[in-house]
Design an enzyme around this catalytic site. Structure first.
Site: not given
Ligand code: SF4
Length: 332
Positions: A114, A195, A198
Site C-alpha cells: 500500500k 485480474k 473495475k
C-alpha cells in the site's frame, strides 16, 4: 438444520459486482449459508483507508448489497450489514491496537504494498487496517473465516492478536478464528492478462444488459498465437475457454476443447456461444435484481436489520472484553 458454526467475511463497497467478485467470493458466500451461520459485512470504514473521494460510497454500498441479495444471500438466515453501523467495532479496534506492536503492522507485506501504491496517503488507518480487520472477525466470535491462500497471513495476524489480548488480560473473552482456506480462482479480465477489476476496466458486471455483456465478451482476448481462423488454437491458455468451463454445458466445453485445437471452430463463434451461455446464466439474477431495485427502502432495511442483529452479538462480546480489561462498567 443445526449449523456447523459461524462464518464472517467482509468486502469493501465496490458497487456493482463483476464476474471476478462472483467467482471469487459471492458464489462461495451463497454456498456457505447451507452449513454455517453467516455474517457478511460491507466494510465501509476499511474503504476509507484508501479512498480519495466518498461521493459514491453510499450508492456503491447499495449496489453491492443489491447484488449480494440478487445472487442469493438470504437475509432471514444470514446477517448482512454495514460495518460502520456497528460502532462496537471501532471500540474493539482501539482496544486491540494497544496489544499490537507497531513494527508488526509496518512489516506486513500488504502494508508495504500500500505504501508503494499510495505514497502520499500513508494514513494512520492504513497502518491499523489488520487490527480493524481482526476486530471485525472477533467481535462476532466467528469461528471460521473463508480466505484465499494469499490472505492467510492476515488471518494469522488476527489469531496472534487474539492470543496477545487473552494473555494480557488473562481471559478467554476472544476466540481465535480458524481459517477456511477457500480455493479462489484467479479470474482474468477481458484483456486476458490481468485480474478482473473495475479500475482496469477489464470487467464484466453481473448486472450489465445482455447486449453490454455480449459486447464485452466479443472484445475478449483469446489465444494470442491464433492469428487466423485457420490456425489451430490452444484452449488451455485462452481466457474465453476458462469462462466456458464455468458457464457452458459440459458437452459444449468438450466440443470447443476439441474443435479449437483443429481450427474446427473460430473465435468469433466461440465467443458468441460464451456470451449466450453467460446471459442465460445471469438471467434469473438480473430479473431478481431489477425487482429488488424497485424497492430500495427494503434493501436498506435488510442492512439496518442486519446491523441490529450484529450489534446484539457485538455488544455481548464487548461486555466480556470490558470486564476482562477492568474498564468501569457502562450504564446507558
Ligand atoms: S476458439 Fe475459443 S477457446 Fe479456442 S482460441 Fe478461440 S476463443 Fe479461445
Amino acid at each position: 438444520m443445526t449449523k456447523k458454526g459461524r462464518v464472517f467475511s467482509g468486502a469493501r463497497p465496490t458497487g456493482r459486482q463483476h464476474l471476478g467478485n462472483y467467482l471469487g467470493a459471492m458464489r462461495n458466500y451463497v454456498a456457505l449459508q447451507a452449513e454455517y451461520e453467516c455474517i457478511y459485512c460491507i466494510v465501509d470504514l476499511h474503504a476509507l483507508t484508501t479512498m480519495e473521494t466518498t461521493q459514491e460510497l453510499r450508492q456503491n454500498t447499495y449496489d453491492m448489497a443489491l447484488d449480494w441479495l440478487a445472487v442469493g444471500i438470504r437475509p432471514d438466515d444470514s446477517i448482512m450489514f454495514i460495518q460502520s453501523h456497528v460502532p462496537q467495532v471501532t471500540e474493539l479496534h482501539t482496544i486491540l491496537s494497544m496489544v499490537t506492536p507497531l513494527g508488526k503492522l509496518t512489516d506486513l507485506p500488504t502494508f508495504k504494498e500500500k505504501v508503494r501504491q499510495q505514497p502520499n496517503n500513508i494514513n494512520y488507518g492504513l497502518v491499523g487496517y489488520p487490527v480493524l480487520m481482526t476486530a471485525d472477525i472477533v467481535l462476532y466470535k466467528a469461528g471460521l473465516v473463508p480466505v484465499g491462500v494469499d490472505q492467510a497471513p492476515h488471518l494469522e495476524f488476527a489469531r496472534e492478536t487474539v492470543r496477545s489480548f487473552n494473555y494480557r488480560y488473562n481471559t478467554t473473552a476472544l476466540i481465535e478464528p480458524a481459517m477456511k482456506i477457500t480455493e479462489v480462482p484467479k479470474v482474468l479480465g477481458i484483456d486476458g492478462q490481468q485480474k478482473m477489476g473495475k479500475s482496469l476496466n477489464n470487467h464484466i458486471e453481473l448486472a450489465s444488459t445482455p447486449e453490454e455483456t455480449r459486447q464485452r465478451v466479443m472484445s475478449m482476448v483469446t489465444d494470442p498465437q491464433r492469428l487466423r481462423r485457420t490456425d489451430p488454437g490452444n484452449p488451455d491458455i485462452c481466457n474465453v475457454f476458462s469462462f466456458h468451463k464455468t458457464f457452458s454445458p459440459a458437452e459444449e466445453v468438450a466440443m470447443i476443447n476439441r474443435e479449437c485445437r483443429i481450427a474446427g471452430i473460430g473465435c468469433v463463434d466461440c465467443k458468441k456461444r460464451l456470451a449466450a451461455n453467460l446471459n442465460l446464466h445471469l438471467e434469473p439474477f438480473r430479473a431478481y435484481r431489477a425487482e429488488l431495485d424497485q424497492r430500495p427502502e427494503e434493501v436498506w432495511e435488510v442492512l439496518y436489520d442486519g446491523a441490529r442483529r450484529a450489534r446484539t452479538i457485538a455488544e455481548a462480546t464487548m461486555v466480556e472484553v470490558r470486564a476482562a480489561i477492568g474498564l468501569p462498567e457502562k450504564k446507558e
